[in-house]
Structure formats: C-alpha cells, structure tokens
Design an enzyme around this catalytic site. Structure first.
Site, PDB file in Angstrom:
ATOM      1  N   HIS A 165      -0.017   4.565   4.270  1.00 28.77           N
ATOM      2  CA  HIS A 165      -0.727   5.124   3.304  1.00 28.77           C
ATOM      3  C   HIS A 165      -0.308   6.623   2.980  1.00 28.77           C
ATOM      4  O   HIS A 165       0.202   6.900   2.016  1.00 28.77           O
ATOM      5  CB  HIS A 165      -2.164   4.907   3.497  1.00 28.77           C
ATOM      6  CG  HIS A 165      -2.621   3.476   3.424  1.00 28.77           C
ATOM      7  ND1 HIS A 165      -3.856   3.304   3.345  1.00 28.77           N
ATOM      8  CD2 HIS A 165      -1.842   2.415   3.373  1.00 28.77           C
ATOM      9  CE1 HIS A 165      -3.925   1.745   3.318  1.00 28.77           C
ATOM     10  NE2 HIS A 165      -2.835   1.170   3.432  1.00 28.77           N
ATOM     11  N   SER A 191       0.788  -1.301   0.101  1.00 32.12           N
ATOM     12  CA  SER A 191      -0.094   0.034  -0.018  1.00 32.12           C
ATOM     13  C   SER A 191       0.836   1.520  -0.002  1.00 32.12           C
ATOM     14  O   SER A 191       0.493   2.302  -0.627  1.00 32.12           O
ATOM     15  CB  SER A 191      -0.858  -0.048   1.216  1.00 32.12           C
ATOM     16  OG  SER A 191      -1.890  -1.018   1.136  1.00 32.12           O
TER      17      SER A 191
END
EC number: 3.4.21.105
Length: 353
Positions: free
Chosen positions: A299, A239
């Site tokens: 993220h 991610s």
C-alpha cells in the site's frame, strides 16, 4: 520607427484560448450594478480606474462600444463582451489603445482568481474512461472462473498462475499480475469500487493511458517493496494500484493547485484517507500483534509510486518553474527506487533464502 510599427510592438493578441467561465468572471467583476450588462459608463469607469483615461479618450471608448454592441442597445451583454474580446478587428482598428484596454479589463491573479476552477472544466467523456473499467472487468472474470472451480480464496487455477509467490520470483509477470487475484468477494468488491471511484475521474481529465501508467507503477512498486521488506509474503489484490490512484489525486492537486476549486479540502481528504488506512494496518501488526494478511508495504509503496509517477505523467494545466523542478525530482526519485528494487531482486540472493 513609425507610429504603426510602434503599435504593433506593444499590441497583444485578442484571441486568448479561455473558457466561458474565465470570461464570465471578468465580465461579472466589471458589471458593477449586476444587471448582466456593461454600460458605456461602466466601460469608461474601468478605464479610468486603471488610469488609462489619458490613453483612451472618450471617442475611442465610444468606438470600442460601437464595435462590441451588436444590437445597438447601448450596453454590452455577456455574449457581446466575449465576442468583442475575440474580435481580431479590434486590434487592427485601435492598435495599442485596444491592447491597453485589454490589459485593463483582464485582472491580475491577486484581485481575482481567474484560474480557479479551470481543472474542473477539463472533465470530458471523450475519449471514454475505459482503463479502470476494463481492468475491473478482467478481475471479475478471472475471479468468477476460479469461483466456478470452487476456489475464492486465491487458491484457484488462475490465482496460482498470477499471484505473487515469493518462491517463484523468477516468474517476473507475477510482480504485476497479482493485481488480478483477490482473496474473497469482499476483497474484490472493495478494490473494484475504490479503483473505479478514483480512477475514472482521473481518466476523464488526464486520459486513460496516463492513469494506466500510474496504476501499473503502483502495482509494480508494491510487489518490489514487499519482496524486499517481507520476502516470504504472498501478494494478491490491486491495493498497490489503488493506493497509486489515491496518491495520483494528491499529485494532480499539487501540480494544478491554482486551477482547482477547493484544492486544500481535496488534498486533506486524500491525505487523511491514506494515512488512516496505512497507519491502522501498521498499528494492528506491530502494536496489537494481529495476524492479518494485509500487505501494508505494498500500500505504502503504491502510494509513493502513484505520487511520483502522477507528478511525472499527469497533466499540468499551468506550468510554473517550481513545478518543472518538482517534475524532474519525481522522475529521478521514481526511477532510482525502481532500479534499486529490481537490482536487489536480481542480485541479493541471501535476502530471499
């Protein structure tokens, strides 16, 4: 100074490296009756409209038309127009008259946006976009190996070697290799789809090695940031790299704003995608108090790294002064943040106990 020397001083090159799309837009602008041809009268009107009629008398316009009109039809079609614009004889024969003529038919950016869409022309299948495909294949192979051992939840033999383990930070490779580990089939498939969907188009314009730098930078930033903000959290998944790719699209939109079609729409889409996903993860954790294994810090850090590194390494088709200043700012900020993260992991012992 002789007349010939004066002509050399004021002349401009007539071999600009522009695409057919660039010349097509100029041609269409001056094809007043939209018949796909530029007539003598249209050519003359162009010159007169720019107040060059005193510099380009009728006989000069006729010579320009004769040189460009290869089939003697009395008109310039698009192919003849482009050939004329690239013909070095035009400059040699007509000197500064032709230079002024060229200035008259190449419009400024204000009336006609001749750069818009140039970015889209840069898409190419050669060299092949292999980086994201190879990374995805490696992730699939490693996941399948652990699955063959009955482990798909990041507890298999491969996952235990590559996962980011906060208790084994001295094994520095884990700060990068956690991107190869996934917790379940859904986690793997989602990451694969997003990184291929976002990464391959970037590679087709910016080439694989630039995209690889952005991706790895996002992965490294994600683990470093998580180690400092959530020092007991394990990390698995790509991610950080995926969000770096999302932010890299934002970076290339910023740096190639004038050269991209629908730049504002693309920018809003990527910003909305990033904000909604990260915002949802933060809301679920701190307001709804849901226990989810989503490393939103990875993220966010991946997105920041992707933006900064994207500005630094991705192609900028038309460099402007403010973009150079932005480039330096992005480079300095990125390396400052990464250096701070590395030093904190090395020397801030109490934080990890």
């Amino acid at each position: 100074m002789s007349s010939q020397q004066r002509e050399t001083v004021v002349s401009v090159p007539l071999t600009p490296t522009r695409s057919d799309l660039y010349w097509r837009r100029i041609f269409n602008k001056y094809d007043r009756d939209n018949d796909g041809r530029i007539s003598y009268l249209e050519l003359k009107n162009i010159i007169e409209s720019r107040e060059y009629d005193h510099d380009l008398p009728d006989n000069v316009v006729e010579k320009i038309m004769e040189l460009g009109d290869r089939d003697n039809s009395g008109y310039l079609d698009f192919a003849e127009f482009v050939e004329m614009m690239h013909n070095p004889d035009l400059k040699a024969v007509f000197g500064h008259f032709v230079a002024r003529y060229v200035h008259s038919i190449i419009p400024n950016r204000d009336p006609v946006d001749t750069t818009d869409g140039i970015y889209e022309e840069e898409y190419s299948c050669w060299p092949p976009a292999i980086c994201m495909i190879l990374i995805s294949l490696i992730e699939i192979v490693l996941f399948c190996y652990d699955a063959s051992q009955g482990k798909t939840d990041a507890t298999g033999p491969v996952a235990q070697i590559f996962i980011y383990n906060p208790h084994k930070r001295q094994e520095a490779w884990r700060f990068l290799t956690y991107m190869l580990v996934h917790v379940g089939v859904v986690h793997l498939v989602v990451n694969l789809l997003v990184q291929l969907f976002l990464g391959v188009p970037l590679e087709m314009v910016h080439r694989w090695w630039r995209v690889a730098l952005v991706y790895v930078a996002g992965v490294a930033a994600g683990s470093l940031a998580t180690s400092l903000t959530d020092p007991k959290v394990y990390l698995a998944g790509a991610s950080g790299g995926v969000y770096a790719l999302i932010a890299a699209h934002i970076a290339t939109i910023i740096m190639n704003w004038a050269e991209m079609e629908f730049a504002i729409v693309q920018l809003l889409v990527f910003l909305l995608l990033t904000i909604v996903d990260i915002g949802t993860a933060v809301y679920d954790r701190y307001w709804r108090h849901l226990q989810q294994n989503i490393g939103y810090v990875a993220h966010l850090a991946g997105a920041v790294a992707g933006l900064l590194v994207g500005i630094g390494v991705l192609r900028n088709l038309e460099k402007r002064k403010w973009e150079k200043r932005l480039w330096w700012a992005a480079v300095v900020i990125y390396f400052s943040l990464m250096l701070a993260g590395v030093l904190a992991n090395i020397f801030w012992y109490s934080h990890f106990q």
